[in-house]
Design a protein around this motif. Structure first.
Motif, PDB file in Angstrom:
ATOM      1  N   UNK A   1      38.023  39.958  36.083  1.00  0.00           N
ATOM      2  CA  UNK A   1      38.760  40.724  35.076  1.00  0.00           C
ATOM      3  C   UNK A   1      39.689  39.790  34.288  1.00  0.00           C
ATOM      4  N   UNK A   2      39.574  39.786  32.956  1.00  0.00           N
ATOM      5  CA  UNK A   2      40.441  38.920  32.168  1.00  0.00           C
ATOM      6  C   UNK A   2      41.839  39.547  32.020  1.00  0.00           C
ATOM      7  N   UNK A   3      42.825  38.947  32.710  1.00  0.00           N
ATOM      8  CA  UNK A   3      44.181  39.535  32.748  1.00  0.00           C
ATOM      9  C   UNK A   3      45.168  38.624  32.024  1.00  0.00           C
ATOM     10  N   UNK A   4      46.060  39.253  31.277  1.00  0.00           N
ATOM     11  CA  UNK A   4      47.249  38.556  30.816  1.00  0.00           C
ATOM     12  C   UNK A   4      47.126  37.913  29.464  1.00  0.00           C
ATOM     13  N   UNK A   5      48.121  37.134  29.038  1.00  0.00           N
ATOM     14  CA  UNK A   5      49.394  36.930  29.720  1.00  0.00           C
ATOM     15  C   UNK A   5      50.302  38.150  29.583  1.00  0.00           C
TER      16      UNK A   5
ATOM     17  N   UNK B   1      54.955  36.359  37.816  1.00  0.00           N
ATOM     18  CA  UNK B   1      54.727  37.123  39.056  1.00  0.00           C
ATOM     19  C   UNK B   1      54.022  38.452  38.727  1.00  0.00           C
ATOM     20  N   UNK B   2      54.405  39.072  37.619  1.00  0.00           N
ATOM     21  CA  UNK B   2      53.770  40.351  37.263  1.00  0.00           C
ATOM     22  C   UNK B   2      52.297  40.142  36.875  1.00  0.00           C
ATOM     23  N   UNK B   3      52.045  39.067  36.118  1.00  0.00           N
ATOM     24  CA  UNK B   3      50.660  38.779  35.747  1.00  0.00           C
ATOM     25  C   UNK B   3      49.816  38.541  37.013  1.00  0.00           C
ATOM     26  N   UNK B   4      50.366  37.743  37.929  1.00  0.00           N
ATOM     27  CA  UNK B   4      49.647  37.474  39.185  1.00  0.00           C
ATOM     28  C   UNK B   4      49.460  38.761  39.986  1.00  0.00           C
ATOM     29  N   UNK B   5      50.496  39.647  39.955  1.00  0.00           N
ATOM     30  CA  UNK B   5      50.433  40.916  40.693  1.00  0.00           C
ATOM     31  C   UNK B   5      49.281  41.789  40.188  1.00  0.00           C
ATOM     32  N   UNK B   6      49.094  41.836  38.863  1.00  0.00           N
ATOM     33  CA  UNK B   6      48.003  42.645  38.295  1.00  0.00           C
ATOM     34  C   UNK B   6      46.654  42.003  38.639  1.00  0.00           C
TER      35      UNK B   6
ATOM     36  N   UNK C   1      37.278  44.751  29.657  1.00  0.00           N
ATOM     37  CA  UNK C   1      37.246  43.777  28.551  1.00  0.00           C
ATOM     38  C   UNK C   1      38.520  42.943  28.558  1.00  0.00           C
ATOM     39  N   UNK C   2      39.652  43.632  28.783  1.00  0.00           N
ATOM     40  CA  UNK C   2      40.928  42.918  28.884  1.00  0.00           C
ATOM     41  C   UNK C   2      41.956  43.809  29.569  1.00  0.00           C
ATOM     42  N   UNK C   3      42.899  43.165  30.260  1.00  0.00           N
ATOM     43  CA  UNK C   3      43.994  43.899  30.905  1.00  0.00           C
ATOM     44  C   UNK C   3      45.268  43.130  30.578  1.00  0.00           C
ATOM     45  N   UNK C   4      46.147  43.769  29.807  1.00  0.00           N
ATOM     46  CA  UNK C   4      47.375  43.069  29.399  1.00  0.00           C
ATOM     47  C   UNK C   4      48.573  43.720  30.090  1.00  0.00           C
ATOM     48  N   UNK C   5      49.248  42.964  30.991  1.00  0.00           N
ATOM     49  CA  UNK C   5      50.470  43.511  31.596  1.00  0.00           C
ATOM     50  C   UNK C   5      51.588  43.550  30.548  1.00  0.00           C
ATOM     51  N   UNK C   6      52.331  44.645  30.548  1.00  0.00           N
ATOM     52  CA  UNK C   6      53.458  44.790  29.610  1.00  0.00           C
ATOM     53  C   UNK C   6      54.702  45.012  30.455  1.00  0.00           C
ATOM     54  N   UNK C   7      55.716  44.182  30.230  1.00  0.00           N
ATOM     55  CA  UNK C   7      56.906  44.305  31.071  1.00  0.00           C
ATOM     56  C   UNK C   7      57.847  45.368  30.514  1.00  0.00           C
ATOM     57  N   UNK C   8      57.666  46.580  31.011  1.00  0.00           N
ATOM     58  CA  UNK C   8      58.539  47.697  30.609  1.00  0.00           C
ATOM     59  C   UNK C   8      59.782  47.739  31.506  1.00  0.00           C
TER      60      UNK C   8
END
Ligand SMILES: C[S@@+](CC[C@H](N)C(=O)[O-])C[C@H]1O[C@@H](n2cnc3c(N)ncnc32)[C@H](O)[C@@H]1O
Length: 448
Positions: free
Chosen positions: A111-115, A93-98, A426-433
């Protein structure tokens, strides 16, 4: 459709606020606590021109990933939004949210997102808590979080996001206040606990609506008894905040007892002194991952000058200092800048400089003066960056921008401004803090 109607709905997706999205009659309907793919029964609670809201009555067909939320006040307390999902589903859900924020709000299609980078410790990870205090009567004090979108106090003794050492301190605080201040003279508003790693030492900040000299003896007695009783509690501060709304902490710290600062030690050996007004990331394990990804994105060779905008106590600056020629941190909270300078000295780092002031005031002038910059790290608060900051960075032509964001919507707005000026994600990596909540951090690398 009208308020009070009961119907069955299919949930297409879930927002970061934990609300399921259905599309009855082609219009969006938000229903809290649903999972993507579920069929649910709900009652309509609000109808607007473009959307409606419903209250979940029954999950008719549960989706894979649904779990019982362990916290008894989940759904009432405003703190967590995703406890009804298992952890892998929360991450997706967080990856989809970003992705959704970048694509829909930022209009950045590719935009290349995730995982999303998860954690092995999705509970009891927080090293900081803010509690609200309310007098119910002279002898009785309420302490808790607020209900979502309201000032109603939700009392709960053992929030499952807090470390085990916090609830005993909170209980001791409540009972001592009731003993020492029976008449309810002290105008408490909130309290904040911060915990350092690995020492587990705790700082307590009492936020009062005003300060009068006659409060001194009661406060002193309260602080000294607490420090004496709770061995890990080493520092008690008084903070004054006259405003009822908005930020929990005010600007004045008239008094403290015990230690002036806590010391946080990171895995790489970095030591950080933290004062009461200084920002500290709330999840120490994931902070190490966040900074590691930030450093990777910076790809430093030792020759670069790095700007660390919104630097807090200098944590990212000092993390990067050994990998670059020079790092310049900018931060508006003066106490945090003092901490950052002390932290550089404490760690024997001589190539870090810290400037006090808002990034929007300091950075454009600094860059206009011709000071060199190769890499810019941005780690702003939720509202994101001022347009002046982005313009100044674009004009200075660094080779990389690493945007560390705690809000996908402001990330989308700010990066879309950069994309309009020729930059590329270039890349967007969600981090679950922040497991169990709808919040997500993202490390986003942009180049030109
Ligand atoms: C998300 S925190 C990041 C802190 C630090 N990078 C870290 O990892 O601990 C954002 C910081 O920006 C500061 N801040 C907020 N608005 C600012 C502004 N307009 N100019 C400078 N600093 C600001 C806050 O005080 C806070 O320390």
């Amino acid at each position: 459709m009208k308020v009070g109607d009961i119907g069955n709905y299919h949930i297409e997706r879930v927002t970061l606020q934990g609300e399921g999205v259905a599309r009855p009659e082609g219009k969006v309907m938000f229903i809290p606590a649903c999972l993507p793919g579920e069929d649910v029964q709900a009652k309509v609670t609000q109808v607007k021109k473009n959307y409606s809201r419903g209250e979940l009555l029954k999950v008719v067909t549960p989706a894979k990933g649904r779990v019982d939320a362990p916290c008894p006040v989940f759904g009432v307390c405003g703190g967590c939004q995703l406890q009804m999902m298992d952890y892998p589903l929360q991450l997706s859900v967080k990856e989809e949210g970003v992705k959704d924020a970048l694509h829909r709000l930022g209009r950045i299609k590719d935009a290349p997102v995730g995982p999303a980078l998860g954690t092995d410790h999705p509970w009891r990870y927080r090293n900081r808590v803010q509690m609200h205090l309310q007098r119910r009567s002279a002898g009785s004090l309420g302490m808790g979080y607020y209900r979502y979108n309201s000032r109603e106090l939700i009392e709960h003794d053992d929030c499952p996001l807090l470390p085990k050492s916090f609830p005993p301190v909170l209980k001791a605080v409540r009972s001592l206040i009731q003993d020492i201040d029976r008449e309810g003279e002290l105008p408490f508003r909130h309290l904040v606990l911060k915990r350092a790693n690995p020492s587990e030492e705790i700082m307590l900040i009492f936020v009062l609506a005003e300060w009068r000299s006659q409060y001194h003896s009661k406060i002193k007695s309260l602080a000294c008894q607490l420090i004496d009783k709770e061995k890990k509690l080493v520092s008690v501060y008084i903070n004054i905040n006259q405003k009822e709304e908005g930020e929990v902490l005010g600007r004045e710290y008239p008094l403290y007892f015990g230690k002036e600062r806590l010391e946080e030690q990171m895995a790489g050996g970095l030591r950080l002194q933290i004062g009461p007004a200084s920002f500290l990331q709330v999840n120490p394990r994931q902070t190490e991952e966040l900074y590691r990804l930030t450093a990777e994105a910076c790809a430093l060779t030792g020759l670069e000058t790095v700007i660390d905008a919104y630097c807090g106590v200098g944590s990212i600056s000092l993390f990067l200092a050994k990998q670059c020629k020079k790092v310049v941190g900018v931060e508006e909270v003066e106490m945090a800048v003092e901490d950052a300078r002390q932290n550089a000295a404490l760690n024997g780092i001589e190539n870090a400089e810290f400037l006090a002031g808002t990034v929007e005031d300091i950075l454009p002038a600094y860059l206009k003066d011709g000071n060199p910059v190769n890499v810019v790290v941005l780690d702003p608060p939720r509202k994101g960056c001022h347009e002046r900051v982005l313009d100044a960075i674009v004009d200075a032509r660094p080779s990389r921008i690493v945007y560390v964001s705690c809000d996908p919507a402001s990330l989308a707005r700010d990066t879309s401004r950069l994309v309009e000026r020729g930059w590329q994600i270039e890349q967007a990596i969600p981090v679950d803090m922040f497991p169990q909540t709808g919040h997500v951090e993202t490390v986003c690398l942009l180049s030109k």
